[in-house]
Design a protein around this motif. Sequence first.
Motif, mmCIF file in Angstrom:
data_model
loop_
_atom_site.group_PDB
_atom_site.id
_atom_site.type_symbol
_atom_site.label_atom_id
_atom_site.label_comp_id
_atom_site.label_asym_id
_atom_site.label_seq_id
_atom_site.Cartn_x
_atom_site.Cartn_y
_atom_site.Cartn_z
ATOM 1 N N TYR A 7 0.850 -1.190 0.000
ATOM 2 C CA TYR A 7 0.000 0.000 0.000
ATOM 3 C C TYR A 7 0.885 1.239 0.000
ATOM 4 O O TYR A 7 1.914 1.275 0.677
ATOM 5 N N THR A 11 -4.119 4.948 4.295
ATOM 6 C CA THR A 11 -5.564 4.665 4.218
ATOM 7 C C THR A 11 -5.868 3.514 3.251
ATOM 8 O O THR A 11 -7.040 3.215 3.012
ATOM 9 N N LYS A 12 -4.834 2.905 2.709
ATOM 10 C CA LYS A 12 -4.976 1.786 1.772
ATOM 11 C C LYS A 12 -5.808 2.176 0.545
ATOM 12 O O LYS A 12 -6.603 1.392 0.030
ATOM 13 N N THR A 13 -5.646 3.433 0.131
ATOM 14 C CA THR A 13 -6.349 3.906 -1.070
ATOM 15 C C THR A 13 -5.598 3.442 -2.320
ATOM 16 O O THR A 13 -6.205 2.946 -3.262
#
Lengths: 70, 279
Positions: A7, A11-13
């Motif tokens: 990641y 925020t694991k966007t």
Amino acid sequence: MVARVEYLDETKTYGEIIFDPPTKDDVLDEYERLRNDIGLRVPKLEKRLAERRALGGTALGHSQAENGED
Amino acid sequence: MGRFFSRLVAPAALIAATVFLGLTGPGQYTTLRILSATVVALPGAFTLGSTLAERLGLRRQPASRTVQGILRSKVVMVSRDERFRDVDASRISMHVWEVRPWWLRTVLPFAVRRRIAEWLSEDTVTRWGRRLTYLKCLAVYRMDPQPSSGVRFRKGKGLVGTCVEKNKRGKALFVDLESPGFQSAIASEGSWTNASPTITMHLSYREARTLAERYGQAAAWVIQDESGEAIGGLTMSLPTGCPVRIEEKSLNDLVLSLGETADIICSVLTGRKGTASLN
């Protein structure tokens, strides 16, 4: 084989899926599938496919030979 | 009309202007004048020639049609996949983006550009790479077609632009537009302005909102030619509310398969024009 997922933010966007780049054989297998499925013809890949066949067939043929099958 | 202007009128005007200036300039430096006029007119001649060849049907089959056939096959494959049974397959889309202008690759081959880049700072190379090129959507497939989002991607802009700029074969980039991080960033224009570039990927607030309304997740693979140059990108977009996550281990085979597809598309794009086809 996929090695891992990284990641790029907390925020694991966003992230990266890291995998071994496909080998020429992998690409030819996929090409052969598309060739049979939709009639795709790419001269460069046709040539490679013909060379591979001349050397002993498809990847499936190799595994069959390794297993002692005809 | 825009395409007619940019592909026919503008190149023809460029050629006419340079020929006129080349022939009617001051008497001195004739060779230099004609040489520089030729260099300026060359891109216009390429564009005009390619447009005329397309219009006159001299090209056997545009690469875009072949690539679209490949995308259709992959979307159908995904839609039949048991793991996607709870996903509205008609809203899954795939795009192929090509780095343009294509004549830059012809006039200045990658090997030459790489040598030049060695003399320049990384910032300069990145800046000029972004300025000189743009990404053109070559082909798209979605079972339920929808109009273009209108977002113009470049190197470093958006998921596909970042993927092309990173130019890493064996790495698929993905984004979750429904993640709390992304959703809080697009909550207002102010929060978007203050969000980190990792989140915004140089998209404007309006562009980010447009994309978030259409897609829930997206992934991108670079299309890299044999010299190592990124000539484009392949993207797969999943609809909002999709229960499947692209980075899930169970979808590894799909990630690999699309990596192989990117290589096949590369062969279509780099082969002699019109020779790749669908029977």
